[in-house]
Design a protein around this motif. Structure first.
Motif, PDB file in Angstrom:
ATOM      1  N   MET A  18       0.851  -1.188   0.000  1.00  0.00           N
ATOM      2  CA  MET A  18       0.000   0.000   0.000  1.00  0.00           C
ATOM      3  C   MET A  18       0.888   1.240   0.000  1.00  0.00           C
ATOM      4  SD  MET A  18      -3.213  -0.897   0.330  1.00  0.00           S
ATOM      5  CE  MET A  18      -4.345  -2.070   1.030  1.00  0.00           C
ATOM      6  N   ILE A  19       0.363   2.330  -0.520  1.00  0.00           N
ATOM      7  CA  ILE A  19       1.121   3.581  -0.543  1.00  0.00           C
ATOM      8  C   ILE A  19       1.515   3.997   0.867  1.00  0.00           C
ATOM      9  CG2 ILE A  19       0.897   6.064  -0.960  1.00  0.00           C
ATOM     10  CD1 ILE A  19      -0.367   5.357  -3.621  1.00  0.00           C
ATOM     11  N   HIS A  32       1.182  16.758   6.256  1.00  0.00           N
ATOM     12  CA  HIS A  32       1.532  17.884   5.387  1.00  0.00           C
ATOM     13  C   HIS A  32       2.113  17.451   4.037  1.00  0.00           C
ATOM     14  CE1 HIS A  32       0.734  20.190   8.933  1.00  0.00           C
ATOM     15  NE2 HIS A  32       1.703  19.586   9.583  1.00  0.00           N
ATOM     16  N   ILE A  33       1.600  16.351   3.485  1.00  0.00           N
ATOM     17  CA  ILE A  33       2.004  15.938   2.142  1.00  0.00           C
ATOM     18  C   ILE A  33       0.760  15.709   1.290  1.00  0.00           C
ATOM     19  CG2 ILE A  33       4.170  14.859   2.885  1.00  0.00           C
ATOM     20  CD1 ILE A  33       2.767  12.119   2.361  1.00  0.00           C
ATOM     21  N   VAL A  34       0.991  15.705   0.003  1.00  0.00           N
ATOM     22  CA  VAL A  34      -0.022  15.311  -0.976  1.00  0.00           C
ATOM     23  C   VAL A  34       0.631  14.229  -1.815  1.00  0.00           C
ATOM     24  CG1 VAL A  34      -1.354  16.052  -2.981  1.00  0.00           C
ATOM     25  CG2 VAL A  34      -1.091  17.584  -1.043  1.00  0.00           C
ATOM     26  N   ILE A  41      -4.570  12.971  -7.635  1.00  0.00           N
ATOM     27  CA  ILE A  41      -4.292  13.248  -6.224  1.00  0.00           C
ATOM     28  C   ILE A  41      -5.127  12.308  -5.362  1.00  0.00           C
ATOM     29  CG2 ILE A  41      -4.501  14.968  -4.388  1.00  0.00           C
ATOM     30  CD1 ILE A  41      -3.925  17.090  -6.527  1.00  0.00           C
ATOM     31  N   LEU A  42      -4.470  11.703  -4.376  1.00  0.00           N
ATOM     32  CA  LEU A  42      -5.139  10.739  -3.500  1.00  0.00           C
ATOM     33  C   LEU A  42      -5.626  11.407  -2.222  1.00  0.00           C
ATOM     34  CD1 LEU A  42      -2.637   7.752  -3.711  1.00  0.00           C
ATOM     35  CD2 LEU A  42      -4.729   8.100  -5.032  1.00  0.00           C
ATOM     36  N   ARG A  59       5.489  17.836  -0.546  1.00  0.00           N
ATOM     37  CA  ARG A  59       5.465  18.307   0.840  1.00  0.00           C
ATOM     38  C   ARG A  59       4.977  19.744   0.889  1.00  0.00           C
ATOM     39  NH1 ARG A  59       9.421  15.084   4.195  1.00  0.00           N
ATOM     40  NH2 ARG A  59      10.271  13.634   2.720  1.00  0.00           N
ATOM     41  N   MET A  60       4.104  20.011   1.833  1.00  0.00           N
ATOM     42  CA  MET A  60       3.607  21.368   2.042  1.00  0.00           C
ATOM     43  C   MET A  60       4.569  22.091   2.985  1.00  0.00           C
ATOM     44  SD  MET A  60       0.988  21.442   0.281  1.00  0.00           S
ATOM     45  CE  MET A  60      -0.092  20.306  -0.523  1.00  0.00           C
ATOM     46  N   VAL A  61       5.006  23.258   2.570  1.00  0.00           N
ATOM     47  CA  VAL A  61       5.959  24.038   3.355  1.00  0.00           C
ATOM     48  C   VAL A  61       5.415  25.446   3.523  1.00  0.00           C
ATOM     49  CG1 VAL A  61       8.314  24.919   3.478  1.00  0.00           C
ATOM     50  CG2 VAL A  61       7.884  22.677   2.456  1.00  0.00           C
ATOM     51  N   GLY A  62       5.347  25.893   4.755  1.00  0.00           N
ATOM     52  CA  GLY A  62       4.898  27.259   5.019  1.00  0.00           C
ATOM     53  C   GLY A  62       6.062  28.229   4.941  1.00  0.00           C
ATOM     54  N   GLY A  63       5.736  29.431   4.687  1.00  0.00           N
ATOM     55  CA  GLY A  63       6.789  30.440   4.622  1.00  0.00           C
ATOM     56  C   GLY A  63       6.194  31.827   4.618  1.00  0.00           C
TER      57      GLY A  63
END
Length: 64
Positions: A18-19, A32-34, A41-42, A59-63
């Motif tokens: 499985m993924i 925080h990933i897609v 998109i899952l 990966r989602m990264v804030g800034g």
């Protein structure tokens, strides 16, 4: 089994995985990933990977 992971050829030594397990085995935290599987998109990572699948992890990264 051969797949593409983030654009790179990648071999998995299991016939069925499985993924979510692949991410865990690769030490990729699922917060925080897609994940994109063959261009889709899952929303759930309980999806079996098949020979030749293409998986992208973003990966989602804030800034500021």
């Amino acid at each position: 089994m051969n797949i593409k992971l983030n654009g790179e050829n990648f071999q998995i030594n299991q016939n069925e995985i499985m993924i979510e397990k692949l991410l865990k085995d690769q030490s990729i935290p699922i917060d925080h990933i897609v994940v994109e599987l063959n261009g889709d998109i899952l929303s759930d990572y309980q999806v079996k990977i098949k020979e030749g699948d293409s998986i992208e992890v973003i990966r989602m990264v804030g800034g500021g």
